[in-house]
Motif scaffolding. Structure first.
Motif, mmCIF file in Angstrom:
data_model
loop_
_atom_site.group_PDB
_atom_site.id
_atom_site.type_symbol
_atom_site.label_atom_id
_atom_site.label_comp_id
_atom_site.label_asym_id
_atom_site.label_seq_id
_atom_site.Cartn_x
_atom_site.Cartn_y
_atom_site.Cartn_z
ATOM 1 N N UNK A 104 -2.688 -18.588 -126.351
ATOM 2 C CA UNK A 104 -3.863 -19.454 -126.235
ATOM 3 C C UNK A 104 -4.182 -19.819 -124.788
ATOM 4 N N UNK A 105 -5.330 -20.410 -124.585
ATOM 5 C CA UNK A 105 -5.682 -20.931 -123.266
ATOM 6 C C UNK A 105 -6.535 -22.180 -123.439
ATOM 7 N N UNK A 106 -6.475 -23.047 -122.456
ATOM 8 C CA UNK A 106 -7.250 -24.288 -122.513
ATOM 9 C C UNK A 106 -7.408 -24.887 -121.126
ATOM 10 N N UNK A 107 -7.804 -26.136 -121.078
ATOM 11 C CA UNK A 107 -8.143 -26.749 -119.799
ATOM 12 C C UNK A 107 -7.580 -28.157 -119.671
ATOM 13 N N UNK A 108 -6.856 -28.358 -118.595
ATOM 14 C CA UNK A 108 -6.234 -29.639 -118.277
ATOM 15 C C UNK A 108 -7.272 -30.408 -117.464
ATOM 16 N N UNK A 109 -8.294 -30.921 -118.137
ATOM 17 C CA UNK A 109 -9.542 -31.228 -117.437
ATOM 18 C C UNK A 109 -9.724 -32.678 -117.000
ATOM 19 N N UNK A 110 -8.731 -33.530 -117.256
ATOM 20 C CA UNK A 110 -8.788 -34.858 -116.654
ATOM 21 C C UNK A 110 -8.113 -34.785 -115.284
ATOM 22 N N UNK A 111 -8.545 -35.670 -114.379
ATOM 23 C CA UNK A 111 -7.846 -35.690 -113.098
ATOM 24 C C UNK A 111 -8.751 -36.029 -111.938
ATOM 25 N N UNK A 112 -8.124 -36.232 -110.804
ATOM 26 C CA UNK A 112 -8.826 -36.761 -109.641
ATOM 27 C C UNK A 112 -9.948 -35.927 -109.056
ATOM 28 N N UNK A 113 -9.814 -34.592 -108.975
ATOM 29 C CA UNK A 113 -10.875 -33.844 -108.290
ATOM 30 C C UNK A 113 -12.269 -34.080 -108.871
ATOM 31 N N UNK A 114 -12.364 -34.227 -110.187
ATOM 32 C CA UNK A 114 -13.669 -34.481 -110.801
ATOM 33 C C UNK A 114 -14.235 -35.793 -110.271
ATOM 34 N N UNK A 115 -13.346 -36.756 -110.167
ATOM 35 C CA UNK A 115 -13.759 -38.073 -109.723
ATOM 36 C C UNK A 115 -14.128 -38.046 -108.238
ATOM 37 N N UNK A 116 -13.361 -37.304 -107.468
ATOM 38 C CA UNK A 116 -13.683 -37.192 -106.045
ATOM 39 C C UNK A 116 -15.015 -36.487 -105.834
ATOM 40 N N UNK A 117 -15.291 -35.472 -106.657
ATOM 41 C CA UNK A 117 -16.587 -34.792 -106.572
ATOM 42 C C UNK A 117 -17.701 -35.779 -106.884
ATOM 43 N N UNK A 118 -17.426 -36.659 -107.828
ATOM 44 C CA UNK A 118 -18.425 -37.656 -108.195
ATOM 45 C C UNK A 118 -18.673 -38.608 -107.033
ATOM 46 N N UNK A 119 -17.588 -39.015 -106.382
ATOM 47 C CA UNK A 119 -17.705 -39.962 -105.279
ATOM 48 C C UNK A 119 -18.372 -39.296 -104.066
ATOM 49 N N UNK A 120 -17.927 -38.065 -103.785
ATOM 50 C CA UNK A 120 -18.386 -37.414 -102.560
ATOM 51 C C UNK A 120 -19.792 -36.820 -102.669
ATOM 52 N N UNK A 121 -20.086 -36.157 -103.794
ATOM 53 C CA UNK A 121 -21.403 -35.506 -103.891
ATOM 54 C C UNK A 121 -22.288 -36.144 -104.959
ATOM 55 N N UNK A 122 -21.873 -37.279 -105.469
ATOM 56 C CA UNK A 122 -22.690 -37.932 -106.487
ATOM 57 C C UNK A 122 -22.794 -37.169 -107.792
ATOM 58 N N UNK A 123 -21.890 -36.237 -108.009
ATOM 59 C CA UNK A 123 -21.924 -35.485 -109.258
ATOM 60 C C UNK A 123 -21.444 -36.358 -110.418
ATOM 61 N N UNK A 124 -21.790 -35.969 -111.612
ATOM 62 C CA UNK A 124 -21.246 -36.654 -112.777
ATOM 63 C C UNK A 124 -19.923 -35.985 -113.124
ATOM 64 N N UNK A 125 -18.881 -36.779 -113.254
ATOM 65 C CA UNK A 125 -17.543 -36.210 -113.430
ATOM 66 C C UNK A 125 -17.482 -35.293 -114.646
ATOM 67 N N UNK A 126 -18.119 -35.719 -115.730
ATOM 68 C CA UNK A 126 -18.062 -34.922 -116.950
ATOM 69 C C UNK A 126 -18.824 -33.604 -116.766
ATOM 70 N N UNK A 127 -20.044 -33.697 -116.228
ATOM 71 C CA UNK A 127 -20.839 -32.476 -116.052
ATOM 72 C C UNK A 127 -20.165 -31.513 -115.097
#
Length: 837
Positions: free
Chosen positions: A98-121
């Motif tokens: 199988x394969x999946x995604x360990x998708x919680x974590x800081x980089x999403x949040x940092x992208x949100x902070x730095x580039x105003x992205x939505x962490x989920x999107x």
RNA sequence: GGGGGAGUGGCGAAAUGGCAGACGCGCAUGCCUUAGGAGCAUGUGUCUUAACAGACGUGCGGGUUCGAAUCCCGCCUUCCCCA
């Protein structure tokens, strides 16, 4: 690159094999996509929980954090693992990969902070990209079991397990000094602090007092040390053992009631046999008694020292190069064994996190204490004498065992016995007791971040800490939150999330705003692969039993003391809560090495070497094989662009040779040629099967390259039968299938087969067919090679020696010599030992 | 400072007590080609030699053995983990 002649579309082999006209050049772009789509449409990699007559095999690769693009490093981790899983499938196992995604974590949040992205999107866009690239890699994943940890359907169960742990006292909240990363604005587990720096961003970690949630992993410390039933690299086991760091010793109390009524300094030592040599006691600067014991005349120096110590990192403090520093408190304590009053000092080489945060100083028998004692003019008293000691002062600390001296009633005893006898006396008198300490701390799971699993706890002014009732799970993470410059988690300022009512009394209450460490997600994800759609339970116990423990877990060694230890703990906790009935999650484990390029680790933080252009130019099969051909997988490798052509050329030869015209070949073939091809075929299978089993993909490919050459030679000579030729080509394709799945499938169809090659069994081999009729014996004289002789394989010793001596170059070296000794290793070597006559 | 890997041609590497350098890259020569960043063939550790053949050679120094890249002792370099 110039577009080369393309195989004519729609040409089938309906006319039969052997009628193939010019097949065209190997152009992977023409068919790789086609097969990826077809494999998935046909569901050939979807695993049923039970297949009659087949043993289940759970092949698991550590799932990725989706951060942008899959880079070459990901390919290096996943493509060989996929090849191995494919090989096991062809060996007849019912494989689940199988394969999946360990998708919680800081980089999403940092992208949100730095580039105003939505962490989920941001996260889900990356996941889509990863899915596409995993398919382009030609992986054999069962996508019907895919999981995404940031999906409420998944993280609900993190919360559920947290509550079960909480009920059993395995999850608790405690105020204490935590590792704090000022840049990431969050606490870190001990395992996430490397050399005093934040593992993620490299910022210096500081200690900060905060209320934090923990999992009680230390309750399992001893069981985690038992690793007999898991087949893991010894290196990883050793790392875990060292991290757990069990040491047995004695805690003993040094009375300080003259200075702090009713108090004792608890010290821990593994060398209680040296207790009579304790001439001082050192407290860690953070020790709770420091304040009470510091005498007024010392207050100023102590305060200055504490300030200075708080600035030093842990590495600096324990470095042996650094000068040991300390200050006196002005207080004294009493050694219970001999009643002596000895000074209490503060020294930053003592860590509050190790043992009790206080040590007895025995300069004669501990090098660090000796340096310290010399510097501050403290007494050095030998109590364990080296053999033949004349009573003179020691130059260096004597650490090995010896004979007890200056130790009261224990004098004359070997120190090994003294260790026990003194511990007995301490226990009898209630001065202390034998105890065990661990380097392992409880697992800090609170993170002051947004993009994670909300901890399902409510704080009520009246009822206190109240767990969220299971029926109210999941506690959903709110979307579209605002990030502000202060770095605080948006959850702390999100009224809809924050404000709730107490489940017990119904009054207004506040939610916990910390989220769970993402290692909680990965601590049990393998169970969810085994049971992806369990309905109202975290997983179905029956399905889990069918697949877990994982047959082979493949991933990076950097997780040795984090994920791999947490997952083992989680499994044991779940077992004790009745969810699983096995002791270990991963039966076998192999760590792939690191892929480096120009001395830089290829990782998410550096080196944007992307696979897409390489796939476009050479195809996925070439890239897969090239990565596997670099060297032994578990030792890592160095990427360079130059070698990839070799693999491309090999696959081109496979392409050509498999589609050769063979109608000119005869019905029966020449005996010698038949035999020779048969031998090469079986020998190749033996090598490939052995090497694939052991993850030695590089030598597997080397064997297949040689076999390809054999086939070309056999065809060129034109002496093999058409039947043997076709069998030989089939064998080549079957062995290449796990490594280069697209070209193997394409050629399998082009050579007239129906059904996917990936559902075919691995070819058999017969060892007796590999043996040759004649063998080459190497002849040595005095250990130096002087010739070779071709002899019948079944030759006896006398015959072999006679043949050896007869060869002319050997005879020359025997001339004028007297034979001293003869060595004969059947099938390999004759060594004639001589000396001048 | 402690623990664990690793060190072999110009390069990635094979060989785990028995022919060091399989396989591949690169390079050289030749063939094919209008062309070559294509393909094919042959060669390619260093040195001596016209050749046959020999000497040397797996980080360095010792040892065990008929025989060591491989086992043992000491050292050096380097990578990873821990402190």
């Amino acid at each position: 690159m110039r577009k080369l002649t393309v195989a004519r579309k729609g040409r089938t082999d309906s006319e039969g094999r052997g009628s193939a006209s010019v097949p065209g050049r190997y152009t992977p772009a023409d068919f790789e996509k086609k097969w990826q789509v077809k494999w998935e449409a046909d569901g050939i990699y979807e695993a049923a929980d039970h297949v009659e007559g087949k043993e289940n095999y759970f092949a698991l690769s550590m799932f990725p954090y989706p951060s942008g693009d899959l880079h070459i490093g990901h390919w290096y981790a996943y493509a060989p693992a996929d090849a191995h899983a494919r090989f096991k499938r062809m060996q007849g196992y019912n494989v689940m990969n199988p394969q999946g995604f360990d998708s919680f974590g800081l980089p999403a949040e940092n992208a949100a902070i730095e580039h105003g992205a939505d962490a989920r999107e941001w996260t889900y866009a990356n996941i889509d990209n990863y899915r596409r690239q995993f398919r382009e890699m030609g992986t054999s994943y069962d996508w019907s079991r895919e999981l995404v940890t940031s999906d409420p359907k998944y993280y609900k169960w993190n919360q559920y397990f947290f509550l079960q742990f909480y009920k059993k006292g395995l999850a608790y909240r405690e105020h204490g000094l935590a590792n704090w990363c000022p840049k990431d604005q969050t606490t870190l587990a001990n395992e996430q602090v490397k050399n005093g720096l934040c593992e993620r961003c490299g910022t210096i970690v500081v200690k900060r007092a905060l209320p934090q949630w923990f999992f009680a992993i230390t309750k399992y410390a001893d069981e985690l040390l038992e690793m007999d039933q898991i087949d893991w690299p010894e290196k990883i086991k050793t790392m875990q053992r060292n991290w757990i760091g069990r040491s047995t010793g004695t805690t003993v109390g040094f009375d300080v009631s003259d200075f702090a009524p009713g108090e004792k300094i608890e010290t821990f030592t593994t060398r209680i046999d040296t207790v009579y040599g304790a001439t001082f006691v050192v407290l860690a600067p953070e020790h709770p008694l420091v304040e009470k014991l510091t005498q007024p005349e010392q207050q100023e120096v102590v305060d200055a020292y504490l300030l200075q110590a708080s600035r030093a990192t842990e590495i600096e403090r324990t470095s042996t190069e650094r000068e040991k520093t300390g200050v006196e408190t002005g207080a004294f304590c009493t050694n219970p064994l001999n009643g002596e009053r000895i000074p209490v000092l503060i020294g930053d080489y003592v860590l509050s996190t190790y043992g009790t945060g206080a040590v007895m100083g025995v300069p004669a028998h501990d090098p660090r204490d000796l340096v310290f004692a010399r510097k501050y003019g403290l007494e050095v008293r030998v109590v364990v004498a080296p053999p033949g000691w004349d009573g003179a002062e020691l130059e260096t600390a004597w650490v090995p065992p010896g004979t007890q001296v200056n130790s009261g009633e224990f004098d004359g005893m070997p120190s090994e016995e003294g260790m026990e006898a003194i511990a007995d006396k301490i226990e009898e008198n209630g001065w202390g007791k034998r105890s065990v300490t661990y380097h392992l701390r409880d697992w800090l799971i609170s993170r002051q971040r947004y993009w994670g699993t909300p901890i399902p706890i409510i704080y009520c002014d009246d009822c206190g800490t109240v767990p969220v009732p299971e029926r109210d799970l999941p506690v959903l993470l709110p979307d579209h939150v605002e990030f502000e410059a202060d770095g605080r988690s948006p959850l702390t300022k999100h009224p809809d999330f924050l404000n709730t009512t107490c489940p017990d009394c119904g009054k207004p209450a506040r939610r916990e705003t910390d989220t769970l460490d993402t290692f909680v997600c990965s601590a049990w994800y393998h169970l969810r692969y085994a049971s992806p759609n369990p309905g109202e339970d975290p997983f179905d116990a029956e399905q889990v039993r069918a697949w877990v423990p994982v047959s082979y877990y493949m991933g990076g060694a950097e997780h040795a003391v984090m994920h791999l230890l947490y997952a083992r703990f989680f499994n044991k906790a779940l077992r004790d809560l009745g969810y699983v009935d096995f002791d270990e999650p991963y039966a076998r484990f192999i760590s792939q090495g690191v892929l480096i390029s120009e001395h830089a680790k290829i990782s998410k933080r550096s080196n944007p070497l992307t696979p897409d252009p390489i796939v476009k130019k050479h195809g996925a099969d070439t890239l897969r094989c090239y990565l596997m051909f670099l060297g032994p997988w578990d030792q890592g490798g160095g990427w360079s662009d130059s070698g990839i052509n070799g693999i491309r050329r090999w696959l081109g030869r496979v392409w050509d040779v498999a589609q050769r015209e063979y109608s000119a070949l005869t019905e029966t073939g020449d005996d010698g040629a038949e035999r020779s091809l048969e031998r090469a075929s079986h020998a190749t299978t033996q090598r490939v099967v052995t090497d694939m089993e052991a993850f030695k993909f590089n030598t597997s490919i080397a064997a297949l390259m040689e076999y390809t050459t054999e086939l070309i030679r056999a065809h060129d000579a034109g002496k093999v039968s058409a039947r043997s030729w076709r069998a030989g080509v089939d064998r080549l394709l079957l062995h290449a299938a796990p490594l280069a799945p697209h070209i193997a499938e394409e050629l399998w169809q082009r050579t007239g087969h129906s059904g996917s090659i990936h559902l075919e069994p691995v070819p058999e081999f017969d060892e007796s067919l590999i043996a040759t009729e004649t063998i080459t014996l190497v002849v040595q004289v005095n250990g130096k090679v002087r010739g070779q002789v071709e002899v019948p394989a079944d030759i006896d010793e006398d015959g072999a020696i006679a043949a050896a001596k007869a060869s002319s170059n050997v005879a020359r070296h025997l001339d004028g010599m007297t034979e001293v000794k003869l060595i004969y290793v059947p099938g390999r070597i004759v060594n004639i030992v001589v000396r001048p006559t």
